[in-house]
Write a protein that holds these residues in place. Structure first.
Motif, PDB file in Angstrom:
ATOM      1  N   LEU A 143       0.839  -1.201   0.000  1.00  0.00           N
ATOM      2  CA  LEU A 143       0.000   0.000   0.000  1.00  0.00           C
ATOM      3  C   LEU A 143       0.875   1.253   0.000  1.00  0.00           C
ATOM      4  N   LYS A 144       0.569   2.168  -0.899  1.00  0.00           N
ATOM      5  CA  LYS A 144       1.278   3.444  -0.908  1.00  0.00           C
ATOM      6  C   LYS A 144       0.744   4.336   0.191  1.00  0.00           C
ATOM      7  N   SER A 145       1.510   5.342   0.543  1.00  0.00           N
ATOM      8  CA  SER A 145       1.088   6.277   1.579  1.00  0.00           C
ATOM      9  C   SER A 145      -0.207   6.971   1.168  1.00  0.00           C
ATOM     10  N   GLY A 146      -1.154   6.983   2.087  1.00  0.00           N
ATOM     11  CA  GLY A 146      -2.437   7.614   1.807  1.00  0.00           C
ATOM     12  C   GLY A 146      -3.478   6.677   1.241  1.00  0.00           C
ATOM     13  N   ASP A 147      -3.050   5.507   0.735  1.00  0.00           N
ATOM     14  CA  ASP A 147      -4.003   4.531   0.213  1.00  0.00           C
ATOM     15  C   ASP A 147      -4.658   3.780   1.365  1.00  0.00           C
ATOM     16  N   GLU A 148      -5.820   3.244   1.117  1.00  0.00           N
ATOM     17  CA  GLU A 148      -6.506   2.430   2.118  1.00  0.00           C
ATOM     18  C   GLU A 148      -7.345   1.377   1.429  1.00  0.00           C
ATOM     19  N   VAL A 149      -7.614   0.299   2.157  1.00  0.00           N
ATOM     20  CA  VAL A 149      -8.507  -0.729   1.632  1.00  0.00           C
ATOM     21  C   VAL A 149      -9.818  -0.656   2.405  1.00  0.00           C
ATOM     22  N   ILE A 150     -10.906  -0.928   1.705  1.00  0.00           N
ATOM     23  CA  ILE A 150     -12.220  -0.965   2.328  1.00  0.00           C
ATOM     24  C   ILE A 150     -12.802  -2.361   2.175  1.00  0.00           C
ATOM     25  N   LYS A 151     -13.927  -2.572   2.789  1.00  0.00           N
ATOM     26  CA  LYS A 151     -14.523  -3.913   2.793  1.00  0.00           C
ATOM     27  C   LYS A 151     -14.764  -4.441   1.384  1.00  0.00           C
ATOM     28  N   ASP A 152     -15.231  -3.587   0.484  1.00  0.00           N
ATOM     29  CA  ASP A 152     -15.539  -4.043  -0.878  1.00  0.00           C
ATOM     30  C   ASP A 152     -14.294  -4.565  -1.589  1.00  0.00           C
ATOM     31  N   ASP A 153     -13.131  -3.972  -1.307  1.00  0.00           N
ATOM     32  CA  ASP A 153     -11.889  -4.462  -1.920  1.00  0.00           C
ATOM     33  C   ASP A 153     -11.589  -5.887  -1.468  1.00  0.00           C
ATOM     34  N   ILE A 154     -11.844  -6.153  -0.192  1.00  0.00           N
ATOM     35  CA  ILE A 154     -11.524  -7.463   0.381  1.00  0.00           C
ATOM     36  C   ILE A 154     -12.527  -8.516  -0.068  1.00  0.00           C
ATOM     37  N   LEU A 155     -13.784  -8.116  -0.220  1.00  0.00           N
ATOM     38  CA  LEU A 155     -14.836  -9.068  -0.589  1.00  0.00           C
ATOM     39  C   LEU A 155     -14.749  -9.501  -2.046  1.00  0.00           C
ATOM     40  N   GLU A 156     -14.013  -8.776  -2.865  1.00  0.00           N
ATOM     41  CA  GLU A 156     -13.940  -9.098  -4.285  1.00  0.00           C
ATOM     42  C   GLU A 156     -13.336 -10.491  -4.494  1.00  0.00           C
ATOM     43  N   GLY A 157     -14.113 -11.378  -5.087  1.00  0.00           N
ATOM     44  CA  GLY A 157     -13.636 -12.740  -5.354  1.00  0.00           C
ATOM     45  C   GLY A 157     -13.674 -13.658  -4.148  1.00  0.00           C
ATOM     46  N   MET A 158     -14.344 -13.235  -3.069  1.00  0.00           N
ATOM     47  CA  MET A 158     -14.339 -14.033  -1.839  1.00  0.00           C
ATOM     48  C   MET A 158     -15.590 -14.888  -1.728  1.00  0.00           C
ATOM     49  N   THR A 159     -15.397 -16.127  -1.294  1.00  0.00           N
ATOM     50  CA  THR A 159     -16.497 -17.017  -0.938  1.00  0.00           C
ATOM     51  C   THR A 159     -16.333 -17.375   0.536  1.00  0.00           C
ATOM     52  N   GLY A 160     -17.391 -17.235   1.309  1.00  0.00           N
ATOM     53  CA  GLY A 160     -17.277 -17.498   2.744  1.00  0.00           C
ATOM     54  C   GLY A 160     -18.491 -18.195   3.303  1.00  0.00           C
ATOM     55  N   VAL A 161     -18.254 -18.997   4.328  1.00  0.00           N
ATOM     56  CA  VAL A 161     -19.324 -19.638   5.091  1.00  0.00           C
ATOM     57  C   VAL A 161     -19.069 -19.304   6.561  1.00  0.00           C
ATOM     58  N   VAL A 162     -19.975 -18.549   7.153  1.00  0.00           N
ATOM     59  CA  VAL A 162     -19.837 -18.098   8.539  1.00  0.00           C
ATOM     60  C   VAL A 162     -20.824 -18.883   9.402  1.00  0.00           C
ATOM     61  N   THR A 163     -20.328 -19.660  10.331  1.00  0.00           N
ATOM     62  CA  THR A 163     -21.205 -20.437  11.208  1.00  0.00           C
ATOM     63  C   THR A 163     -20.847 -20.178  12.666  1.00  0.00           C
ATOM     64  N   VAL A 164     -21.880 -20.069  13.480  1.00  0.00           N
ATOM     65  CA  VAL A 164     -21.687 -19.984  14.925  1.00  0.00           C
ATOM     66  C   VAL A 164     -22.688 -20.927  15.590  1.00  0.00           C
ATOM     67  N   ARG A 165     -22.299 -21.423  16.755  1.00  0.00           N
ATOM     68  CA  ARG A 165     -23.194 -22.282  17.528  1.00  0.00           C
ATOM     69  C   ARG A 165     -23.232 -21.773  18.963  1.00  0.00           C
ATOM     70  N   LEU A 166     -24.437 -21.587  19.460  1.00  0.00           N
ATOM     71  CA  LEU A 166     -24.616 -21.130  20.833  1.00  0.00           C
ATOM     72  C   LEU A 166     -26.014 -21.516  21.293  1.00  0.00           C
ATOM     73  N   ALA A 167     -26.173 -21.581  22.588  1.00  0.00           N
ATOM     74  CA  ALA A 167     -27.470 -21.932  23.166  1.00  0.00           C
ATOM     75  C   ALA A 167     -28.384 -20.712  23.170  1.00  0.00           C
ATOM     76  N   GLU A 168     -29.630 -20.914  22.814  1.00  0.00           N
ATOM     77  CA  GLU A 168     -30.676 -19.894  22.863  1.00  0.00           C
ATOM     78  C   GLU A 168     -30.256 -18.559  22.249  1.00  0.00           C
ATOM     79  N   PRO A 169     -29.930 -18.565  20.953  1.00  0.00           N
ATOM     80  CA  PRO A 169     -29.603 -17.292  20.305  1.00  0.00           C
ATOM     81  C   PRO A 169     -30.825 -16.400  20.200  1.00  0.00           C
ATOM     82  N   GLN A 170     -30.577 -15.101  20.146  1.00  0.00           N
ATOM     83  CA  GLN A 170     -31.669 -14.141  19.954  1.00  0.00           C
ATOM     84  C   GLN A 170     -31.832 -13.892  18.456  1.00  0.00           C
ATOM     85  N   PHE A 171     -33.005 -14.239  17.937  1.00  0.00           N
ATOM     86  CA  PHE A 171     -33.294 -13.987  16.539  1.00  0.00           C
ATOM     87  C   PHE A 171     -34.284 -12.840  16.430  1.00  0.00           C
ATOM     88  N   GLU A 172     -34.238 -12.151  15.292  1.00  0.00           N
ATOM     89  CA  GLU A 172     -35.226 -11.115  15.017  1.00  0.00           C
ATOM     90  C   GLU A 172     -36.392 -11.759  14.284  1.00  0.00           C
TER      91      GLU A 172
END
Length: 659
Positions: free
Chosen positions: A315-344
């Motif tokens: 990264l050059k000085s002054g440059d930054e990465v944002i979420k969209d840059d990181i998500l490009e080309g990404m495949t993900g599976v996010v799993t969590v397990r917990l007792a009695e989760p609060q759902f909407e």
């Protein structure tokens, strides 16, 4: 409320509720097979080979466990804790709601070498005289022994007929959606075999899903592009304390602190493509609209990549990465397990447990940073490749934005046609021409009658323009008012502003003499300071000073005007005292609430006519100090502005206020 709708989506949700219960048994270590059957008579069956529902009498109700589960809300095996550490159907209403929405529901339980049976009609227990939903029904409570089961064989079989008095006639089960859900579940519960049998057209069609690779295999299945990295697993176990209402011995709901375990398991993989696919789950239940677990994952991605890239020269000085840059080309599976989760909502599309965000972020920070900064040769090469991809995406995004903003600015500023709301002047002598930027259409009407159309132009604005100190160039040019002002002034904007191309020798802000008017003048001053600064430096930007009060003299002395104007409260008090002392009578002075209260003659002689008006010129003595002041008053940082207002509140000279 519990299934979301009475169309196909609601019908499918009833099936999900029963499937989720069988999968919860598998998660708890009981049963490795689940069968879902679509029967020729329109019913749906869900069978498992787990422990079987409890058949003993529940002491508080005097009913069998099966009847309690199917007729009482919040009475499932998971409600209240103890039976499951992590489960999908945690509201304890799934089975009872499906029962209430069924014209007939049959349940058979194999337990203790006995097969038990019970039927319901629209939630009411009883007995049917034959097969099908139209058989004669006799109400009556009680679980009955209907046969013997082989020794050691346990399980539950549920068959229900959706109630067509509730569900739409065109509400039909989607086999493809069922298959996708079962396939998805087989990835999330390795070793569990899920079979779907479609017997609606006579010849049963059977398909079984079973995967032992878990979410690593799921991530590979979802990804469609060529891989940049292998599938990366981010795993961890955390604990948190949650305050939940629980029944005490007296039957009262009492807030109680409960310790929870949170299992986090995330599979992520980057490919050479540009699309993004992230699927999230809580206790194997899909959360298509995300929730706190996905928020934690997203926030940690940006934070972790920024931290990892700081240790490189990518990264050059002054440059930054944002979420969209990181998500490009990404495949993900996010799993969590917990007792009695609060759902909407019971449909469980969004996880709401607050503590999950922080804990998921903590695990992702640790595990992903370890991958990105690994010193192992194979891992290091993949980490470098994905960081190169992210930085390239960042540079492409910045370049695309700059091109888009430049094109938009060119279109906005080089348009040959001026805004239709501009009331231009006839003269072409720039030094003589004046542009009044007028607040509101009501004041515009009066100003049109008050102006000298030979050299005075009017541009009305709607209320308060955009605060450009907080906005980007693109956002500023999207704002119709800002774009119109820049276009009418005619010199361009920013570094390319050409003072010689400006169409007016004076630009005058004309707003009401109140706090809103002061705010509008400040916003206009911010626009000129940031994007048309040479106009200010050349002393060509002014603020009109309309009067606050008007005295009408009843006995003016010779040489005195019948009407006198004052521009501040102290001046008003001094003038009133002076007239009284001189014995000059006057009517009750008029207090102007806005420019629209004046008629054209009054506005002309007090505010617009160069022979009588009062103008304040905007100047810049110290550019750096001005930059600091504008950032303090109009910038993004709220705390310094609040401190400034608090400190200055007791030092304010009321006489300096122009309202």
């Amino acid at each position: 409320m519990y299934v979301g709708s009475t169309d196909t989506r609601g019908l499918m949700h009833c099936v999900w509720e029963l499937i989720d219960n069988t999968v919860d048994e598998a998660l708890a270590g009981f049963g490795t097979e689940v069968e879902v059957s679509l029967n020729a008579d329109g019913s749906i069956s869900v069978n498992d080979h787990a422990r079987g529902m409890p058949v003993d009498t529940e002491p508080r109700t005097g009913l069998s466990g099966v009847e309690v589960i199917f007729t009482r809300l919040h009475a499932g095996g998971k409600f209240g804790g103890g039976a499951y550490n992590a489960a999908g159907g945690l509201h304890g209403v799934g089975s009872s709601v499906v029962n209430a929405l069924s014209s007939r529901l049959d349940v058979e339980v194999d337990r203790n070498s006995t097969t038990w049976g019970m039927s319901f009609q629209r939630g009411v227990p009883g007995t049917f005289t034959g097969p099908g939903e139209k058989a004669k029904f006799t109400p009556g409570s009680g679980l009955k022994k209907i046969g013997k089961a082989k020794r050691g064989v346990t399980g539950t079989r549920i068959t229900f007929w959706p109630d067509r008095q509730i569900f739409h006639k065109d509400a039909k089960l989607s086999v493809e959606e069922l298959k996708a859900r079962l396939r998805q579940t087989s990835f999330l519960v390795p070793g569990l075999a899920l079979t779907i049998i479609d017997a609606r057209n006579g010849d049963p069609e059977t398909e079984t899903f079973k995967h032992d690779g878990g979410i690593t295999e799921f991530c590979e299945y979802l990804a469609e592009d060529e891989a940049v990295t292998d599938v990366i697993r981010l795993q961890g176990t955390e604990q948190f304390t949650e305050t939940v209402p629980m029944l005490d011995d007296d039957g009262h709901m009492t807030p109680t602190d409960v310790d929870r375990d949170l299992e986090i398991d995330i599979a992520v993989r980057w490919g050479k493509g540009y699309g993004t696919l992230v699927q999230s789950f809580v206790n194997v239940i899909a959360t298509p609209k995300g929730g706190t677990h996905v928020q934690g994952f997203d926030r940690a991605l940006t934070r972790t990549f920024t931290k990892a890239l700081e240790g490189t020269r990518l990264l050059k000085s002054g440059d930054e990465v944002i979420k969209d840059d990181i998500l490009e080309g990404m495949t993900g599976v996010v799993t969590v397990r917990l007792a009695e989760p609060q759902f909407e909502g019971q449909t469980k599309e969004v996880l709401g447990t607050p503590a999950v965000t922080r804990l998921v972020g903590k695990v992702v920070d640790k595990e992903l940073l370890a991958f990105l900064t690994s010193t192992k040769s194979a891992t290091k090469a993949q980490a470098r490749a994905v960081m190169d991809k992210v930085v390239s995406a960042s540079r492409a995004r910045v370049a695309a934005r700059q091109h888009k903003e430049a094109q938009r600015r060119k279109n906005a500023l080089e348009s040959s046609s001026l805004p239709t709301k501009l009331k231009d002047c006839r003269s072409t002598d720039v030094e003589r021409c004046e542009l009044f930027i007028v607040e509101g259409d009501s004041a515009l009407g009066t100003a049109q009658g008050a102006r000298n159309s030979e050299y005075q132009a009017l541009l009305p604005i709607r209320g308060k323009i955009l605060n450009v100190q907080k906005a980007s160039v693109g956002e500023m040019l999207k704002n119709a008012e800002c774009a119109s002002i820049i276009q009418v002034v005619g010199g361009g904007s920013g570094r390319t502003f050409d003072l010689d191309a400006a169409r007016y020798g004076k630009v005058i802000f004309m707003a009401d003499a109140d706090s809103d008017g002061a705010h509008i003048r400040t916003l206009l001053a911010t626009l000129f300071f940031r994007y048309m600064r040479p106009m200010v430096e050349a002393g060509r930007v002014y603020s009109a000073v309309p009067p606050l009060h008007r005295f009408e003299l009843t006995n003016p002395k010779k040489g005195m005007d019948k009407y006198l104007y004052t521009y501040s409260d102290p001046e008003y008090q001094r003038k009133a005292a002076e007239l009284t002392k001189k014995g000059i009578n006057f009517k009750e002075p008029q207090r102007y609430k806005g420019l629209g209260e004046m008629d054209a003659k009054q506005l002309a002689e007090t505010t617009m006519d160069p022979r009588h008006r009062l103008l304040r010129r905007l100047t810049i003595d110290d550019v750096a100090a001005a930059e600091v002041t504008f950032e303090l008053l109009m910038g993004n940082d709220v705390a310094p502005r609040r401190d400034f207002l608090v400190e200055g509140a007791y030092q304010l000279d009321v006489a300096s206020i122009d309202a």
